[in-house]
Design a protein around this motif. Structure first.
Motif, PDB file in Angstrom:
ATOM      1  N   LEU A  89       0.822  -1.219   0.000  1.00 14.55           N
ATOM      2  CA  LEU A  89       0.000   0.000   0.000  1.00 14.55           C
ATOM      3  C   LEU A  89       0.850   1.260   0.000  1.00 14.55           C
ATOM      4  O   LEU A  89       0.325   2.369  -0.108  1.00 14.55           O
ATOM      5  CB  LEU A  89      -0.912   0.007   1.240  1.00 14.55           C
ATOM      6  CG  LEU A  89      -1.849  -1.192   1.411  1.00 14.55           C
ATOM      7  CD1 LEU A  89      -2.569  -1.118   2.754  1.00 14.55           C
ATOM      8  CD2 LEU A  89      -2.865  -1.235   0.276  1.00 14.55           C
ATOM      9  N   LEU A  90       2.171   1.093   0.158  1.00 15.59           N
ATOM     10  CA  LEU A  90       3.047   2.250   0.391  1.00 15.59           C
ATOM     11  C   LEU A  90       3.089   3.217  -0.791  1.00 15.59           C
ATOM     12  O   LEU A  90       2.944   4.424  -0.605  1.00 15.59           O
ATOM     13  CB  LEU A  90       4.456   1.765   0.743  1.00 15.59           C
ATOM     14  CG  LEU A  90       5.508   2.863   0.935  1.00 15.59           C
ATOM     15  CD1 LEU A  90       5.145   3.779   2.092  1.00 15.59           C
ATOM     16  CD2 LEU A  90       6.892   2.239   1.174  1.00 15.59           C
ATOM     17  N   GLU A  91       3.283   2.675  -1.996  1.00 14.21           N
ATOM     18  CA  GLU A  91       3.456   3.571  -3.144  1.00 14.21           C
ATOM     19  C   GLU A  91       2.233   4.473  -3.329  1.00 14.21           C
ATOM     20  O   GLU A  91       2.351   5.681  -3.556  1.00 14.21           O
ATOM     21  CB  GLU A  91       3.714   2.756  -4.407  1.00 14.21           C
ATOM     22  CG  GLU A  91       4.063   3.613  -5.594  1.00 14.21           C
ATOM     23  CD  GLU A  91       4.070   2.819  -6.890  1.00 14.21           C
ATOM     24  OE1 GLU A  91       4.418   1.621  -6.878  1.00 14.21           O
ATOM     25  OE2 GLU A  91       3.717   3.412  -7.924  1.00 14.21           O
ATOM     26  N   GLY A  92       1.043   3.885  -3.192  1.00 15.37           N
ATOM     27  CA  GLY A  92      -0.188   4.665  -3.345  1.00 15.37           C
ATOM     28  C   GLY A  92      -0.283   5.760  -2.302  1.00 15.37           C
ATOM     29  O   GLY A  92      -0.697   6.883  -2.598  1.00 15.37           O
ATOM     30  N   ALA A  93       0.121   5.441  -1.063  1.00 16.49           N
ATOM     31  CA  ALA A  93       0.073   6.446   0.012  1.00 16.49           C
ATOM     32  C   ALA A  93       1.122   7.522  -0.219  1.00 16.49           C
ATOM     33  O   ALA A  93       0.864   8.723  -0.069  1.00 16.49           O
ATOM     34  CB  ALA A  93       0.292   5.764   1.365  1.00 16.49           C
ATOM     35  N   GLN A  94       2.305   7.085  -0.628  1.00 17.28           N
ATOM     36  CA  GLN A  94       3.430   8.029  -0.764  1.00 17.28           C
ATOM     37  C   GLN A  94       3.210   9.060  -1.872  1.00 17.28           C
ATOM     38  O   GLN A  94       3.642  10.197  -1.739  1.00 17.28           O
ATOM     39  CB  GLN A  94       4.695   7.237  -1.083  1.00 17.28           C
ATOM     40  CG  GLN A  94       5.794   7.452  -0.089  1.00 17.28           C
ATOM     41  CD  GLN A  94       7.062   6.741  -0.499  1.00 17.28           C
ATOM     42  OE1 GLN A  94       7.028   5.758  -1.235  1.00 17.28           O
ATOM     43  NE2 GLN A  94       8.182   7.228  -0.018  1.00 17.28           N
ATOM     44  N   THR A  95       2.510   8.652  -2.939  1.00 16.78           N
ATOM     45  CA  THR A  95       2.296   9.616  -4.032  1.00 16.78           C
ATOM     46  C   THR A  95       1.443  10.790  -3.547  1.00 16.78           C
ATOM     47  O   THR A  95       1.568  11.899  -4.065  1.00 16.78           O
ATOM     48  CB  THR A  95       1.622   8.965  -5.259  1.00 16.78           C
ATOM     49  OG1 THR A  95       0.438   8.319  -4.830  1.00 16.78           O
ATOM     50  CG2 THR A  95       2.530   8.002  -5.966  1.00 16.78           C
ATOM     51  N   LEU A  96       0.584  10.548  -2.550  1.00 12.41           N
ATOM     52  CA  LEU A  96      -0.259  11.634  -2.027  1.00 12.41           C
ATOM     53  C   LEU A  96       0.436  12.408  -0.915  1.00 12.41           C
ATOM     54  O   LEU A  96       0.001  13.501  -0.560  1.00 12.41           O
ATOM     55  CB  LEU A  96      -1.578  11.072  -1.499  1.00 12.41           C
ATOM     56  CG  LEU A  96      -2.414  10.285  -2.502  1.00 12.41           C
ATOM     57  CD1 LEU A  96      -3.774   9.966  -1.908  1.00 12.41           C
ATOM     58  CD2 LEU A  96      -2.591  11.069  -3.787  1.00 12.41           C
ATOM     59  N   LEU A  99       6.018  14.583   0.865  1.00 11.03           N
ATOM     60  CA  LEU A  99       6.987  15.088   1.837  1.00 11.03           C
ATOM     61  C   LEU A  99       7.089  14.212   3.083  1.00 11.03           C
ATOM     62  O   LEU A  99       7.776  14.555   4.035  1.00 11.03           O
ATOM     63  CB  LEU A  99       6.626  16.526   2.246  1.00 11.03           C
ATOM     64  CG  LEU A  99       6.629  17.552   1.107  1.00 11.03           C
ATOM     65  CD1 LEU A  99       6.353  18.949   1.647  1.00 11.03           C
ATOM     66  CD2 LEU A  99       7.973  17.551   0.363  1.00 11.03           C
ATOM     67  N   SER A 100       6.374  13.092   3.089  1.00  7.18           N
ATOM     68  CA  SER A 100       6.386  12.248   4.289  1.00  7.18           C
ATOM     69  C   SER A 100       7.718  11.507   4.420  1.00  7.18           C
ATOM     70  O   SER A 100       8.425  11.272   3.442  1.00  7.18           O
ATOM     71  CB  SER A 100       5.245  11.234   4.226  1.00  7.18           C
ATOM     72  OG  SER A 100       5.381  10.440   3.067  1.00  7.18           O
ATOM     73  N   SER A 101       8.026  11.127   5.673  1.00  9.31           N
ATOM     74  CA  SER A 101       9.148  10.217   5.918  1.00  9.31           C
ATOM     75  C   SER A 101       8.567   8.820   6.084  1.00  9.31           C
ATOM     76  O   SER A 101       7.462   8.666   6.609  1.00  9.31           O
ATOM     77  CB  SER A 101       9.870  10.595   7.217  1.00  9.31           C
ATOM     78  OG  SER A 101      10.323  11.919   7.131  1.00  9.31           O
ATOM     79  N   VAL A 102       9.315   7.807   5.631  1.00  9.64           N
ATOM     80  CA  VAL A 102       8.836   6.422   5.730  1.00  9.64           C
ATOM     81  C   VAL A 102       9.685   5.681   6.760  1.00  9.64           C
ATOM     82  O   VAL A 102      10.921   5.633   6.638  1.00  9.64           O
ATOM     83  CB  VAL A 102       8.904   5.713   4.362  1.00  9.64           C
ATOM     84  CG1 VAL A 102       8.464   4.258   4.482  1.00  9.64           C
ATOM     85  CG2 VAL A 102       8.030   6.448   3.343  1.00  9.64           C
ATOM     86  N   TYR A 103       9.020   5.139   7.780  1.00  7.87           N
ATOM     87  CA  TYR A 103       9.708   4.374   8.828  1.00  7.87           C
ATOM     88  C   TYR A 103       9.201   2.934   8.744  1.00  7.87           C
ATOM     89  O   TYR A 103       8.023   2.665   8.995  1.00  7.87           O
ATOM     90  CB  TYR A 103       9.403   4.955  10.208  1.00  7.87           C
ATOM     91  CG  TYR A 103       9.881   6.378  10.376  1.00  7.87           C
ATOM     92  CD1 TYR A 103      11.204   6.648  10.719  1.00  7.87           C
ATOM     93  CD2 TYR A 103       9.022   7.446  10.184  1.00  7.87           C
ATOM     94  CE1 TYR A 103      11.650   7.959  10.866  1.00  7.87           C
ATOM     95  CE2 TYR A 103       9.458   8.758  10.329  1.00  7.87           C
ATOM     96  CZ  TYR A 103      10.764   9.008  10.670  1.00  7.87           C
ATOM     97  OH  TYR A 103      11.198  10.307  10.813  1.00  7.87           O
TER      98      TYR A 103
END
Ligand SMILES: O=P(O)(O)OC[C@H]1O[C@H](OP(=O)(O)OP(=O)(O)O)[C@H](O)[C@@H]1O
Ligand SMILES: O=c1cc[nH]c(=O)[nH]1
Ligand SMILES: [Mg+2]
Length: 216
Positions: A89-96, A99-103
């Motif tokens: 699910l990460l790519e879909g969330a990250q495109t929106l 500027l988020s950091s991913v942990y």
């Protein structure tokens, strides 16, 4: 005020469509991954409405000054994929949330006892207290995994009121467990399925999300 868990199942045709593709046992891994990416995108879109911090200011258009609202860049946004399946699910969330950091956090269930254990934890020792968190975890089955991750987050300063969980299929058992432990939480999921079988799988569910994502 008594806090209560809030669970949203957005009635969006794209979410229904990609859930149907993901549930179908004949869907090959390559298409399953696309379906999960789309579910991550649309569920995140719904989840960050009235949640992403904004700031009001003014901009000069070519003609005049006008009120304007921007995303507030000072408030940290963290996306937390629970490995392995949460990576889908990460790519879909990250495109929106560019500027988020991913942990990353890796959690695996013991196949017999269903007890979760952590094998990777890339969380900082302390998060900024204003941090907004999106957790990506497609399956909320017994709820053991998500509660373990919430414990790791809250002991590092995350306020559960700032957390949104993006899920695909959730069971009532997991939702009840979360409601007891973190009643202020908000969850966005594509479906709630009633049954958990004796191996801890959600029925009808979509099978093993990690295996289907990575073709294992
Ligand atoms: O609510 P629970 O009962 O804890 O179950 C949910 C967890 O089980 C699966 O992980 P799994 O252990 O299969 O690891 P994987 O994601 O690497 O496949 C799934 O991806 C969730 O993380
Ligand atoms: O149905 C389930 C339950 C846990 N994990 C999965 O991947 N699927
Ligand atoms: Mg798995």
């Amino acid at each position: 005020m008594t806090l209560q868990l809030r669970v949203y199942v957005p009635p969006h045709p794209l979410i229904k469509h990609w859930l149907a593709v993901a549930r179908d046992a004949t869907t090959p891994s390559v298409l399953f991954r696309s379906a999960m990416t789309e579910l991550g995108r649309w569920l995140t879109y719904e989840a960050i409405r009235e949640w992403l911090p904004t700031m009001d200011t003014e901009v000069n258009t070519p003609l005049s000054t006008c009120p304007a609202t921007f995303i507030n860049p000072e408030i940290p946004i963290a996306v937390i994929p629970i490995l392995r399946a949460g990576l889908s699910l990460l790519e879909g969330a990250q495109t929106l949330l560019p500027l988020s950091s991913v942990y990353h956090i890796g959690v695996v269930r013991n196949e017999e006892t269903l007890e979760p254990s952590i094998y990777l934890n890339k969380f900082p020792s302390q998060f900024h207290s204003e941090t907004r968190v999106v957790i990506t975890e497609p399956m909320l089955a017994t709820g053991g995994t998500i509660v373990t991750v919430m414990e790791e987050l809250t002991k590092r300063g995350i306020d559960p009121a700032f957390v949104r969980i993006i899920s695909v299929v959730a069971s009532p058992v997991a939702l009840q467990k979360l409601n007891v432990a973190y009643p202020g939480l908000v969850i966005f999921t594509a479906a709630i399925d009633e049954v958990l079988n004796d191996k801890g799988y959600i029925v009808p569910g979509l099978g093993d999300a990690g295996d289907r994502t990575f073709g294992t």
